[in-house]
Design a protein around this motif. Structure first.
Motif, PDB file in Angstrom:
ATOM      1  N   HIS A 174      20.499 -10.515  -9.998  1.00 28.35           N
ATOM      2  CA  HIS A 174      19.816  -9.913  -8.849  1.00 28.35           C
ATOM      3  C   HIS A 174      19.994 -10.705  -7.571  1.00 28.35           C
ATOM      4  O   HIS A 174      19.083 -10.849  -6.763  1.00 28.35           O
ATOM      5  CB  HIS A 174      18.343  -9.635  -9.190  1.00 28.35           C
ATOM      6  CG  HIS A 174      18.263  -8.587 -10.260  1.00 28.35           C
ATOM      7  ND1 HIS A 174      18.437  -7.244  -9.997  1.00 28.35           N
ATOM      8  CD2 HIS A 174      18.162  -8.714 -11.598  1.00 28.35           C
ATOM      9  CE1 HIS A 174      18.397  -6.575 -11.137  1.00 28.35           C
ATOM     10  NE2 HIS A 174      18.233  -7.439 -12.119  1.00 28.35           N
ATOM     11  N   CYS A 184      18.674  -1.196  -5.964  1.00 25.95           N
ATOM     12  CA  CYS A 184      18.571  -1.731  -7.331  1.00 25.95           C
ATOM     13  C   CYS A 184      17.140  -1.518  -7.820  1.00 25.95           C
ATOM     14  O   CYS A 184      16.203  -1.602  -7.028  1.00 25.95           O
ATOM     15  CB  CYS A 184      18.920  -3.213  -7.307  1.00 25.95           C
ATOM     16  SG  CYS A 184      18.774  -4.027  -8.912  1.00 25.95           S
ATOM     17  N   CYS A 186      15.261  -3.483  -9.000  1.00 25.53           N
ATOM     18  CA  CYS A 186      14.439  -4.661  -8.681  1.00 25.53           C
ATOM     19  C   CYS A 186      13.808  -4.549  -7.298  1.00 25.53           C
ATOM     20  O   CYS A 186      12.908  -5.310  -6.959  1.00 25.53           O
ATOM     21  CB  CYS A 186      15.260  -5.936  -8.776  1.00 25.53           C
ATOM     22  SG  CYS A 186      16.340  -6.254  -7.355  1.00 25.53           S
ATOM     23  N   CYS A 191      22.848  -5.412  -5.797  1.00 26.33           N
ATOM     24  CA  CYS A 191      22.743  -6.541  -6.733  1.00 26.33           C
ATOM     25  C   CYS A 191      23.979  -6.623  -7.636  1.00 26.33           C
ATOM     26  O   CYS A 191      24.577  -5.604  -8.001  1.00 26.33           O
ATOM     27  CB  CYS A 191      21.503  -6.412  -7.600  1.00 26.33           C
ATOM     28  SG  CYS A 191      19.987  -6.741  -6.709  1.00 26.33           S
TER      29      CYS A 191
HETATM   30 ZN    ZN Z   1      18.394  -6.173  -8.271  1.00 24.61          ZN
END
Ligand code: ZN
Length: 314
Positions: A174, A184, A186, A191
């Protein structure tokens, strides 16, 4: 790697490795040899209490081993993210566990008694394993990556595994390698994981018009066709290698690495991944102190989680 070592003396550890598909356990001696292996499927879609019950069953089977009395500490590796400061885990692929106090729950099991319990994320555990017994052995500064459905990693710096305060240090999957890239899960965008994971490789190949010969649409099938020279399959691996090279080069520039170890399902593609990676590293790892990074295949395979969980108890 499972041959008992006649020189193994010293403490015995219990190791548990919690992943999205299986919960593995073993006793690990001071030479890193695994005995009394146990494995159960992870009830990943069930409530958190069911997943914990499966962890307890693994512990109970380990505790039934004749040598349990010699066990001095229990190491747990878990899919991340983890929060070592709070002793909790929130594995992406186990939705029933969010900020779940896995360390305390294992420590509270009667079989564990007064033994010390050590918790680690799976990327850090893999790095600890490869540093102890695998391809990072003897390297004081190494980055160890697992490239599979996701991309996890851990760092060895100045001779020791460095999990960081939260236990996620080195989580290369990440970091952004594409400034305006895809969002992403996240919360960031572009990423490394979104470009270099097995999932990303398969998606890119399919988007480029690659069609598998059989039912397998995974990166494994892409690798097979890449080996046969399929241009779209080759391009998908080249793009993944480019993203990995950018991330590895950035890490090397930041913390002065000497060695990079790559494991996980995608690494089993072999030269289809490692040849473009070497080429791309020539482009991105340019400063004098990051040139000539030594890239090696991981050696411990799926045992890395257990060996690493034990390594972190030492
Ligand atoms: Zn990510």
């Amino acid at each position: 790697m499972t041959t008992p070592s006649p020189t193994a003396a010293g403490p015995l550890f219990a190791a548990v490795d919690v992943g999205g598909t299986k919960i593995a356990g073993a006793l690990v001696d001071s030479a890193g040899t695994l005995t009394h292996r146990v494995q159960l499927p992870t009830p990943a879609r069930e409530p958190g209490a069911e997943v914990l019950a499966a962890v307890h069953r693994v512990l109970e089977r380990l505790a039934a081993a004749p040598r349990w009395g010699e066990v001095t500490a229990v190491g747990i590796g878990s899919a991340g993210p983890v929060d070592l400061a709070r002793g909790t885990v929130s594995p992406v692929n186990i939705p029933g566990w969010r900020e779940f106090p896995l360390g305390a729950e294992v420590a509270a099991h009667p079989a564990v008694g007064t033994r010390r319990v050590t918790l680690a994320g799976d990327g850090v555990a893999m790095a600890a394993a490869e540093h102890w017994r695998g391809a990072a052995r003897g390297a004081d500064n190494a980055l160890c990556l697992v490239v599979s459905t996701g991309v996890g990693a851990g760092l060895v710096l100045d001779g020791a595994v460095r999990p960081g305060p939260s236990g996620n240090a080195g989580h290369l999957g990440h970091i952004t390698v594409d400034l305006d890239g895809e969002p992403c899960p996240c919360g960031s965008r572009g990423c490394l994981e979104g470009l270099a994971s097995g999932t990303a490789i398969a998606r890119r190949a399919l988007a480029g018009g690659w069609r598998p010969a059989g039912a397998d649409r995974s990166a494994r099938a892409v690798a097979e066709d890449a080996r046969a020279g399929h241009p779209v399959a080759l391009a998908a691996f080249d793009r993944a290698a480019q993203a990995l090279a950018a991330g590895i080069a950035a890490t090397a520039a930041l913390v002065d690495l000497r060695r990079v170890v790559i494991g996980g399902g995608v690494a089993t593609a072999g030269p289809v991944l490692f040849e473009p990676l070497a080429r791309q590293l020539e482009r991105y790892a340019a400063l004098s102190y990051v040139r000539g990074l030594e890239v090696r295949r991981a050696e411990l395979g799926t045992d890395a989680g257990l060996i690493g969980a034990a390594a972190l108890c030492r």
